[in-house]
Scaffold this motif. Structure first.
Motif, PDB file in Angstrom:
ATOM      1  N   GLY A 157       0.668  -1.157  -0.094  1.00 36.61           N
ATOM      2  CA  GLY A 157      -0.120   0.043  -0.102  1.00 36.61           C
ATOM      3  C   GLY A 157       0.845   1.206  -0.105  1.00 36.61           C
ATOM      4  O   GLY A 157       1.997   1.266   0.114  1.00 36.61           O
ATOM      5  N   ALA A 158       0.082   2.451  -0.119  1.00 35.18           N
ATOM      6  CA  ALA A 158       0.682   3.514  -0.288  1.00 35.18           C
ATOM      7  C   ALA A 158       1.494   4.043   1.052  1.00 35.18           C
ATOM      8  O   ALA A 158       2.614   4.693   0.908  1.00 35.18           O
ATOM      9  N   THR A 159       1.166   3.860   2.191  1.00 39.08           N
ATOM     10  CA  THR A 159       1.932   4.104   3.438  1.00 39.08           C
ATOM     11  C   THR A 159       3.467   3.369   3.059  1.00 39.08           C
ATOM     12  O   THR A 159       4.417   4.159   3.651  1.00 39.08           O
ATOM     13  N   ASN A 160       3.638   2.187   2.752  1.00 46.02           N
ATOM     14  CA  ASN A 160       4.657   1.531   2.639  1.00 46.02           C
ATOM     15  C   ASN A 160       5.575   2.219   1.514  1.00 46.02           C
ATOM     16  O   ASN A 160       6.669   2.385   1.491  1.00 46.02           O
ATOM     17  N   VAL A 161       4.875   2.305   0.383  1.00 44.09           N
ATOM     18  CA  VAL A 161       5.404   3.048  -0.548  1.00 44.09           C
ATOM     19  C   VAL A 161       6.088   4.139  -0.380  1.00 44.09           C
ATOM     20  O   VAL A 161       7.155   4.569  -0.921  1.00 44.09           O
ATOM     21  N   LEU A 162       5.561   5.182   0.489  1.00 43.99           N
ATOM     22  CA  LEU A 162       6.056   6.443   1.081  1.00 43.99           C
ATOM     23  C   LEU A 162       7.362   6.246   1.842  1.00 43.99           C
ATOM     24  O   LEU A 162       8.487   6.776   1.909  1.00 43.99           O
ATOM     25  N   ARG A 163       7.763   4.979   2.423  1.00 44.25           N
ATOM     26  CA  ARG A 163       8.959   4.590   3.147  1.00 44.25           C
ATOM     27  C   ARG A 163      10.077   4.500   2.067  1.00 44.25           C
ATOM     28  O   ARG A 163      11.151   4.531   2.495  1.00 44.25           O
ATOM     29  N   THR A 164       9.768   4.451   0.837  1.00 43.77           N
ATOM     30  CA  THR A 164      10.727   4.318  -0.219  1.00 43.77           C
ATOM     31  C   THR A 164      11.536   5.742  -0.628  1.00 43.77           C
ATOM     32  O   THR A 164      12.342   5.978  -1.231  1.00 43.77           O
ATOM     33  N   GLY A 165      10.811   6.728   0.134  1.00 41.38           N
ATOM     34  CA  GLY A 165      10.931   8.284  -0.165  1.00 41.38           C
ATOM     35  C   GLY A 165      10.533   8.728  -1.434  1.00 41.38           C
ATOM     36  O   GLY A 165      10.938  10.056  -1.822  1.00 41.38           O
ATOM     37  N   ARG A 166       9.596   8.290  -2.166  1.00 41.11           N
ATOM     38  CA  ARG A 166       9.228   8.585  -3.252  1.00 41.11           C
ATOM     39  C   ARG A 166       7.646   8.993  -3.140  1.00 41.11           C
ATOM     40  O   ARG A 166       6.732   8.096  -3.275  1.00 41.11           O
ATOM     41  N   LYS A 167       7.476  10.185  -2.919  1.00 40.40           N
ATOM     42  CA  LYS A 167       6.314  10.730  -2.526  1.00 40.40           C
ATOM     43  C   LYS A 167       5.133  10.605  -3.518  1.00 40.40           C
ATOM     44  O   LYS A 167       3.952  10.407  -3.493  1.00 40.40           O
ATOM     45  N   GLY A 168       5.686  11.055  -4.843  1.00 42.23           N
ATOM     46  CA  GLY A 168       4.850  11.052  -6.082  1.00 42.23           C
ATOM     47  C   GLY A 168       4.261   9.681  -6.266  1.00 42.23           C
ATOM     48  O   GLY A 168       3.187   9.213  -6.788  1.00 42.23           O
ATOM     49  N   ILE A 169       5.070   8.478  -6.160  1.00 41.08           N
ATOM     50  CA  ILE A 169       4.761   6.999  -6.260  1.00 41.08           C
ATOM     51  C   ILE A 169       3.576   6.828  -5.467  1.00 41.08           C
ATOM     52  O   ILE A 169       2.773   5.985  -5.496  1.00 41.08           O
ATOM     53  N   ALA A 170       4.162   7.332  -4.201  1.00 42.04           N
ATOM     54  CA  ALA A 170       3.162   6.808  -2.985  1.00 42.04           C
ATOM     55  C   ALA A 170       1.814   7.501  -3.118  1.00 42.04           C
ATOM     56  O   ALA A 170       0.877   6.837  -3.114  1.00 42.04           O
ATOM     57  N   ALA A 171       1.745   8.778  -3.672  1.00 38.81           N
ATOM     58  CA  ALA A 171       0.434   9.381  -4.015  1.00 38.81           C
ATOM     59  C   ALA A 171      -0.317   8.688  -5.182  1.00 38.81           C
ATOM     60  O   ALA A 171      -1.504   8.351  -5.146  1.00 38.81           O
ATOM     61  N   ALA A 172       0.577   8.259  -6.156  1.00 40.55           N
ATOM     62  CA  ALA A 172      -0.206   7.367  -7.407  1.00 40.55           C
ATOM     63  C   ALA A 172      -0.748   6.200  -7.093  1.00 40.55           C
ATOM     64  O   ALA A 172      -1.649   5.613  -7.273  1.00 40.55           O
ATOM     65  N   THR A 173       0.245   5.523  -5.941  1.00 46.58           N
ATOM     66  CA  THR A 173      -0.403   4.029  -5.316  1.00 46.58           C
ATOM     67  C   THR A 173      -1.647   4.487  -4.691  1.00 46.58           C
ATOM     68  O   THR A 173      -2.717   3.509  -4.796  1.00 46.58           O
ATOM     69  N   LEU A 174      -1.735   5.493  -4.066  1.00 45.28           N
ATOM     70  CA  LEU A 174      -2.813   5.806  -2.899  1.00 45.28           C
ATOM     71  C   LEU A 174      -4.238   5.839  -4.099  1.00 45.28           C
ATOM     72  O   LEU A 174      -5.240   5.378  -3.922  1.00 45.28           O
ATOM     73  N   LEU A 175      -3.941   6.737  -4.954  1.00 37.48           N
ATOM     74  CA  LEU A 175      -4.897   7.022  -6.069  1.00 37.48           C
ATOM     75  C   LEU A 175      -5.424   5.759  -6.742  1.00 37.48           C
ATOM     76  O   LEU A 175      -6.496   5.515  -7.170  1.00 37.48           O
ATOM     77  N   LEU A 176      -4.453   5.130  -7.543  1.00 35.61           N
ATOM     78  CA  LEU A 176      -4.878   3.971  -8.097  1.00 35.61           C
ATOM     79  C   LEU A 176      -5.442   2.813  -7.177  1.00 35.61           C
ATOM     80  O   LEU A 176      -6.381   2.191  -7.685  1.00 35.61           O
ATOM     81  N   ASP A 177      -5.071   2.705  -6.136  1.00 37.56           N
ATOM     82  CA  ASP A 177      -5.800   1.677  -5.110  1.00 37.56           C
ATOM     83  C   ASP A 177      -7.150   2.214  -4.756  1.00 37.56           C
ATOM     84  O   ASP A 177      -8.089   1.446  -4.653  1.00 37.56           O
ATOM     85  N   LEU A 178      -7.381   3.336  -4.898  1.00 35.81           N
ATOM     86  CA  LEU A 178      -8.809   4.013  -4.484  1.00 35.81           C
ATOM     87  C   LEU A 178      -9.533   3.715  -5.601  1.00 35.81           C
ATOM     88  O   LEU A 178     -10.611   3.261  -5.771  1.00 35.81           O
ATOM     89  N   LEU A 179      -8.963   4.037  -6.869  1.00 34.56           N
ATOM     90  CA  LEU A 179      -9.709   3.775  -8.024  1.00 34.56           C
ATOM     91  C   LEU A 179     -10.087   2.517  -8.529  1.00 34.56           C
ATOM     92  O   LEU A 179     -11.051   2.335  -9.152  1.00 34.56           O
TER      93      LEU A 179
END
Length: 193
Positions: free
Chosen positions: A40-62
């Protein structure tokens, strides 16, 4: 038969591991070997890539939103099962040996699809608590509990039942977070913990 089709459609869409795909494509490595290992997006955020985390959140929602809307179009009255399928697919994707995310962003998408006021209440609770506490798990679990209450209050008893089941699943998947919250050791968004 329509029940099964809606559930399978939801599962198929929900099981697309966007967090894993995006981090892989961006060169961040295998998300399952980072932080909590969740997709999920919270763990993606741990990679330091905020844009990828936001995209993950949006796509998981969509993906959950799409499952609900497609079920409503093809099999009206079965969108609750599509919502459940999408969450189950996200949390237990067959492609990843049933190890996925915790369902928070996908539940928001499902809630929006079922009835936008439910999704709005979910979003306000989740984002509001996240802004105040900076504790992702607390915000997500609280929003998950708000959704079935809002559905019931709006007179959507069938949706309330499905959302209550999803909320229970989300709480179970967050049991480690609950223990850390009780111990005062749950990390905040942006912290190194």
């Amino acid at each position: 038969m329509e029940n099964l089709l809606a559930l399978v459609l939801g599962y198929a869409l929900g099981s697309i591991p966007f967090g894993l795909i995006l981090t892989s494509l961006s060169g961040a490595g295998d998300l399952r070997s980072i932080g909590s290992g969740n997709i999920g997006a919270t763990n993606v955020l741990r990679t330091g890539r905020k844009g990828i985390a936001a995209a993950t959140l949006l796509l998981d929602l969509l993906k959950a939103l799409a499952a609900v809307l497609l079920a409503r179009h093809f099999w009206p009255g079965h969108e609750g099962l599509a919502a459940l399928g999408a969450i189950l697919g996200h949390c237990f994707p067959v492609w990843l040996r049933f190890k996925g995310g915790k369902g928070v962003a996908s539940m928001m998408g499902a809630s929006l699809g079922l009835a936008w006021p439910i999704g709005l209440a979910y979003a306000v609770t989740w984002l509001g608590l996240l802004a105040i506490t900076r504790i992702s798990s607390l915000a997500g679990m609280t929003a998950a509990l708000v959704a079935p209450v809002m559905a019931w209050w709006l007179g959507h008893g069938n949706y309330a039942l499905v959302l209550a089941g999803i909320a229970v699943l989300i709480l179970i998947l967050h049991r480690g977070n609950i223990q850390r919250l009780a111990a005062g050791t749950e990390p905040r968004v942006g912290s190194k913990g």
